[in-house]
Enzyme design. Structure first.
Site, short mmCIF file in Angstrom:
data_model
loop_
_atom_site.label_atom_id
_atom_site.label_comp_id
_atom_site.label_asym_id
_atom_site.label_seq_id
_atom_site.Cartn_x
_atom_site.Cartn_y
_atom_site.Cartn_z
CG ASP A 195 -0.41 -0.08 2.51
OD1 ASP A 195 0.84 -0.12 2.62
OD2 ASP A 195 -1.18 -0.09 3.49
CG ASP A 199 0.26 -4.17 1.73
OD1 ASP A 199 0.60 -5.27 2.22
OD2 ASP A 199 0.91 -3.12 1.89
CD GLU A 220 7.73 -0.43 7.53
OE1 GLU A 220 6.89 -1.20 7.02
OE2 GLU A 220 7.86 0.76 7.20
O1 KIV Z 1 3.48 -1.04 1.59
C1 KIV Z 1 4.55 -1.60 1.37
O2 KIV Z 1 5.20 -1.38 0.34
C2 KIV Z 1 5.04 -2.54 2.38
C3 KIV Z 1 6.39 -3.15 2.25
C4 KIV Z 1 7.49 -2.24 1.99
C5 KIV Z 1 6.70 -4.05 3.38
O3 KIV Z 1 4.33 -2.82 3.28
#
Ligand code: KIV
Length: 260
Positions: free
Chosen positions: A44, A83, A183
């Site tokens: 996301d 996501d 993260e």
């Molecule tokens: O939203 C995203 O790109 C992510 C990754 C970088 C883990 O959640």
């Protein structure tokens, strides 16, 4: 041979690091896939790097599905993970099933990712996995909670906070997640979690002991205006593109293109 969730578990057992990058359109996805990336994630973060929002919070399910369909057309080998945007799964497991079901059916993704731990999110992960939907978890700095954190801040700094992140990761594994993103947490916490879990951990600011690493591709390519402290810029495409555009502009204005 295409990458599966089972292969990722095997990579961890064999000590082979897992390479994960994000994609938001067909060309980027095709380039990453042909370069041999293991997992392509329609994160996301595309809200910020492709749509110009300040955070990931405003992104809708329709928006991410639109991008994921384009990415799908470019991916032949990597595992495709998409996501679940903010507030498309937090309400209830039923809401999460509806949202994840749409992603799986409409985009051809092989898995979904959602943020947060226990008890509510672990219950939701359990329900999704029971329904046959592979789930990747995400703990530590979960950007959808940016307003609760007061910014994109490192998490798990105190012993109590670190314990909480560890417990969340364990709860997600027990609920059936096949992998977890860690993260922006301290290096030693990344190590503890990676040693404790049987499923692969994927770090983004999670330290060098994770079972794989992910970056937002716009950061790696130097396309984004701002990069987090834990990102690494491998090429400055922003400057390269600007130089190419300036060359084209000069040639057009000086009548050197197309016939120069
Ligand atoms: O939203 C995203 O790109 C992510 C990754 C970088 C883990 O959640």
């Amino acid at each position: 041979m295409p990458i599966t969730t089972q292969k990722l578990t095997r990579f961890k057992q064999e000590g082979r690091q897992i390479v994960v990058l994000t994609a938001w359109d067909y060309l980027i996805a095709q380039t990453l896939d042909q370069a041999g990336v293991d997992v392509i994630m329609v994160g996301d973060s595309l809200a910020m790097v492709a749509l110009g929002y300040d955070t990931t919070v405003p992104l809708t399910l329709d928006e991410i599905i639109h991008h994921a369909k384009a990415v799908r057309r470019g991916v032949k080998n990597a595992l495709l993970v998409v996501d679940l945007p903010f507030m498309t799964y937090q309400e209830s497991p039923e809401q999460a099933l509806r949202s994840a079901g749409r992603i799986m059916k409409e985009t051809g993704a092989q898995a979904v990712k959602l943020e947060g731990g226990y008890p509510a999110i672990a219950t939701t992960v359990f329900r999704l996995v029971q329904a046959g939907i592979p789930v990747m978890g995400h703990v530590g700095l979960t950007p959808q909670s940016v307003h609760q954190f007061g910014g994109f801040r490192k998490q798990g700094n105190s012993p109590e906070a670190a314990e909480r992140v560890l417990e969340e990761a364990i709860a997600l594994e027990q609920a059936g997640a096949f992998s977890i993103v860690l993260e922006h947490i301290p290096e030693d916490l990344g190590l503890r979690i990676s040693q404790k879990l049987h499923i692969p951990t994927i770090g983004i600011g999670g330290g060098s002991h994770c079972d794989g690493q992910v970056l937002v591709t716009a950061d790696l390519l130097g396309l984004s205006e701002w990069q987090p402290s834990f990102a690494k810029v491998y090429v400055n495409l922003r400057d390269t593109i600007a130089q190419a555009v300036q060359s084209f502009s000069s040639e057009v204005r000086e009548h050197r293109f197309p016939n120069g």
